[in-house]
Design a protein around this motif. Structure first.
Motif, mmCIF file in Angstrom:
data_model
loop_
_atom_site.group_PDB
_atom_site.id
_atom_site.type_symbol
_atom_site.label_atom_id
_atom_site.label_comp_id
_atom_site.label_asym_id
_atom_site.label_seq_id
_atom_site.Cartn_x
_atom_site.Cartn_y
_atom_site.Cartn_z
ATOM 1 N N ALA A 51 44.322 4.026 14.064
ATOM 2 C CA ALA A 51 45.433 3.091 13.841
ATOM 3 C C ALA A 51 45.681 2.222 15.080
ATOM 4 O O ALA A 51 45.918 1.012 14.964
ATOM 5 C CB ALA A 51 46.700 3.854 13.471
ATOM 6 N N ALA A 52 45.623 2.815 16.264
ATOM 7 C CA ALA A 52 45.836 2.064 17.499
ATOM 8 C C ALA A 52 44.734 1.027 17.709
ATOM 9 O O ALA A 52 44.988 -0.071 18.217
ATOM 10 C CB ALA A 52 45.906 3.014 18.696
ATOM 11 N N THR A 53 43.522 1.357 17.298
ATOM 12 C CA THR A 53 42.421 0.396 17.419
ATOM 13 C C THR A 53 42.650 -0.778 16.477
ATOM 14 O O THR A 53 42.385 -1.931 16.835
ATOM 15 C CB THR A 53 41.072 1.091 17.154
ATOM 16 O OG1 THR A 53 40.931 2.174 18.084
ATOM 17 C CG2 THR A 53 39.915 0.132 17.326
ATOM 18 N N TRP A 54 43.155 -0.511 15.264
ATOM 19 C CA TRP A 54 43.497 -1.615 14.354
ATOM 20 C C TRP A 54 44.509 -2.535 15.041
ATOM 21 O O TRP A 54 44.339 -3.756 15.037
ATOM 22 C CB TRP A 54 44.076 -1.095 13.019
ATOM 23 C CG TRP A 54 44.421 -2.227 12.099
ATOM 24 C CD1 TRP A 54 43.614 -2.794 11.164
ATOM 25 C CD2 TRP A 54 45.641 -2.988 12.080
ATOM 26 N NE1 TRP A 54 44.262 -3.853 10.555
ATOM 27 C CE2 TRP A 54 45.505 -3.995 11.098
ATOM 28 C CE3 TRP A 54 46.840 -2.921 12.785
ATOM 29 C CZ2 TRP A 54 46.506 -4.914 10.817
ATOM 30 C CZ3 TRP A 54 47.845 -3.846 12.508
ATOM 31 C CH2 TRP A 54 47.678 -4.820 11.529
ATOM 32 N N MET A 55 45.553 -1.950 15.635
ATOM 33 C CA MET A 55 46.596 -2.754 16.264
ATOM 34 C C MET A 55 46.026 -3.591 17.408
ATOM 35 O O MET A 55 46.334 -4.778 17.542
ATOM 36 C CB MET A 55 47.737 -1.867 16.768
ATOM 37 C CG MET A 55 48.865 -2.645 17.421
ATOM 38 S SD MET A 55 49.600 -3.943 16.384
ATOM 39 C CE MET A 55 50.485 -2.966 15.211
ATOM 40 N N LYS A 56 45.206 -2.982 18.242
ATOM 41 C CA LYS A 56 44.594 -3.703 19.366
ATOM 42 C C LYS A 56 43.795 -4.911 18.860
ATOM 43 O O LYS A 56 43.953 -6.026 19.363
ATOM 44 C CB LYS A 56 43.678 -2.753 20.147
ATOM 45 C CG LYS A 56 42.916 -3.412 21.277
ATOM 46 C CD LYS A 56 41.986 -2.401 21.946
ATOM 47 C CE LYS A 56 41.229 -3.004 23.087
ATOM 48 N NZ LYS A 56 39.974 -3.611 22.682
ATOM 49 N N LEU A 57 42.963 -4.686 17.851
ATOM 50 C CA LEU A 57 42.147 -5.783 17.326
ATOM 51 C C LEU A 57 43.000 -6.828 16.608
ATOM 52 O O LEU A 57 42.708 -8.023 16.662
ATOM 53 C CB LEU A 57 41.062 -5.238 16.407
ATOM 54 C CG LEU A 57 39.978 -4.415 17.116
ATOM 55 C CD1 LEU A 57 39.065 -3.758 16.098
ATOM 56 C CD2 LEU A 57 39.176 -5.278 18.080
ATOM 57 N N ASN A 58 44.057 -6.394 15.943
ATOM 58 C CA ASN A 58 44.953 -7.326 15.273
ATOM 59 C C ASN A 58 45.629 -8.254 16.285
ATOM 60 O O ASN A 58 45.694 -9.468 16.086
ATOM 61 C CB ASN A 58 45.997 -6.567 14.458
ATOM 62 C CG ASN A 58 46.915 -7.495 13.698
ATOM 63 O OD1 ASN A 58 46.467 -8.339 12.925
ATOM 64 N ND2 ASN A 58 48.205 -7.351 13.925
ATOM 65 N N TRP A 74 45.206 8.292 5.920
ATOM 66 C CA TRP A 74 43.942 8.546 6.598
ATOM 67 C C TRP A 74 43.014 9.096 5.532
ATOM 68 O O TRP A 74 43.153 10.231 5.089
ATOM 69 C CB TRP A 74 44.132 9.541 7.740
ATOM 70 C CG TRP A 74 44.857 8.967 8.907
ATOM 71 C CD1 TRP A 74 44.510 7.848 9.612
ATOM 72 C CD2 TRP A 74 46.042 9.465 9.524
ATOM 73 N NE1 TRP A 74 45.408 7.625 10.636
ATOM 74 C CE2 TRP A 74 46.359 8.613 10.604
ATOM 75 C CE3 TRP A 74 46.865 10.558 9.284
ATOM 76 C CZ2 TRP A 74 47.451 8.807 11.419
ATOM 77 C CZ3 TRP A 74 47.953 10.757 10.101
ATOM 78 C CH2 TRP A 74 48.243 9.891 11.163
ATOM 79 N N LEU A 75 42.078 8.298 5.091
ATOM 80 C CA LEU A 75 41.285 8.622 3.909
ATOM 81 C C LEU A 75 39.990 9.374 4.203
ATOM 82 O O LEU A 75 39.467 10.071 3.330
ATOM 83 C CB LEU A 75 40.971 7.333 3.144
ATOM 84 C CG LEU A 75 42.229 6.568 2.712
ATOM 85 C CD1 LEU A 75 41.873 5.166 2.271
ATOM 86 C CD2 LEU A 75 42.938 7.327 1.608
ATOM 87 N N LYS A 76 39.476 9.203 5.412
ATOM 88 C CA LYS A 76 38.192 9.815 5.750
ATOM 89 C C LYS A 76 38.111 9.944 7.268
ATOM 90 O O LYS A 76 38.512 9.019 7.982
ATOM 91 C CB LYS A 76 37.068 8.919 5.217
ATOM 92 C CG LYS A 76 35.687 9.485 5.331
ATOM 93 C CD LYS A 76 34.664 8.526 4.716
ATOM 94 C CE LYS A 76 33.258 9.063 4.953
ATOM 95 N NZ LYS A 76 32.246 8.098 4.530
ATOM 96 N N PRO A 77 37.584 11.059 7.779
ATOM 97 C CA PRO A 77 37.461 11.186 9.237
ATOM 98 C C PRO A 77 36.503 10.136 9.810
ATOM 99 O O PRO A 77 35.551 9.722 9.153
ATOM 100 C CB PRO A 77 36.873 12.582 9.433
ATOM 101 C CG PRO A 77 37.018 13.288 8.148
ATOM 102 C CD PRO A 77 37.117 12.250 7.072
ATOM 103 N N TRP A 102 45.484 8.546 14.722
ATOM 104 C CA TRP A 102 46.294 7.638 15.550
ATOM 105 C C TRP A 102 45.402 6.750 16.403
ATOM 106 O O TRP A 102 45.750 5.601 16.676
ATOM 107 C CB TRP A 102 47.277 8.425 16.403
ATOM 108 C CG TRP A 102 48.288 9.142 15.568
ATOM 109 C CD1 TRP A 102 48.453 10.490 15.449
ATOM 110 C CD2 TRP A 102 49.254 8.540 14.694
ATOM 111 N NE1 TRP A 102 49.458 10.761 14.556
ATOM 112 C CE2 TRP A 102 49.971 9.582 14.076
ATOM 113 C CE3 TRP A 102 49.567 7.225 14.358
ATOM 114 C CZ2 TRP A 102 50.986 9.352 13.159
ATOM 115 C CZ3 TRP A 102 50.589 6.992 13.436
ATOM 116 C CH2 TRP A 102 51.278 8.051 12.851
ATOM 117 N N HIS A 103 44.244 7.251 16.819
ATOM 118 C CA HIS A 103 43.279 6.451 17.584
ATOM 119 C C HIS A 103 42.765 5.313 16.699
ATOM 120 O O HIS A 103 42.669 4.156 17.135
ATOM 121 C CB HIS A 103 42.138 7.361 18.036
ATOM 122 C CG HIS A 103 41.205 6.755 19.032
ATOM 123 N ND1 HIS A 103 40.183 7.482 19.583
ATOM 124 C CD2 HIS A 103 41.112 5.527 19.576
ATOM 125 C CE1 HIS A 103 39.504 6.720 20.421
ATOM 126 N NE2 HIS A 103 40.048 5.525 20.431
#
Length: 156
Positions: A60-67, A99-102, A57-58
């Protein structure tokens, strides 16, 4: 200018990179995903992941922030079509999250989006649904997350 050109259909846009620091991983986990492999470096060594890693989720949230930070304006795209510029609205959600890889502490991840298509929203005249392929890659190029997201856009 067409909507396809404005939305950059088929073009992959790099949103930016983010280094996942241990303290930020732990702070996010304390609030949103309190799993031992996100909270404690020593305990994480004995977990299924073998080390401290960011919550999915961290990531994914970073993707959203940058988007959001990138938008189309930050890319230098200005509306040059007929009528008022399209206005971005809320997201109706996402699907096919993988989530494909840690993402381990200290890793830098690069985030991208690719606009796939847009279609009229039947229930709201003047609005369209723009679908995006959302991805992130670690420093060796392995994909760590992918999902399909959508955003509502008011046009005309």
């Amino acid at each position: 200018m067409t909507l396809d050109e404005f939305f950059r259909i088929g073009v992959t846009v790099t949103l930016g990179s983010h280094r996942f620091e241990p303290e930020a991983i732990k702070a996010f986990a304390r609030k949103y995903d309190p799993q031992i492999f996100h909270l404690d470096e020593e305990a994480a060594k004995n977990s299924v992941f073998g080390g401290l890693c960011a919550s999915g989720w961290h990531t994914a949230a970073t993707w959203m922030k940058l988007n959001i930070e990138t938008g189309v304006e930050a890319e230098g795209i200005s509306w040059a079509g007929a009528g008022p510029a399209p206005e971005f609205g809320p997201s109706p959600g996402f699907k096919n999250l993988k989530w494909l890889k840690p993402v381990y502490a200290g890793e830098t991840v690069t985030f991208t989006r690719t606009a796939l298509a847009h279609r009229p929203l039947a229930s709201r005249p003047g609005w369209r649904v723009l679908t995006l392929r959302s991805e992130a890659f670690d420093s060796i190029g392995d994909k760590v997350i992918e999902f399909e997201s959508a955003v509502l856009v008011k046009v005309g």
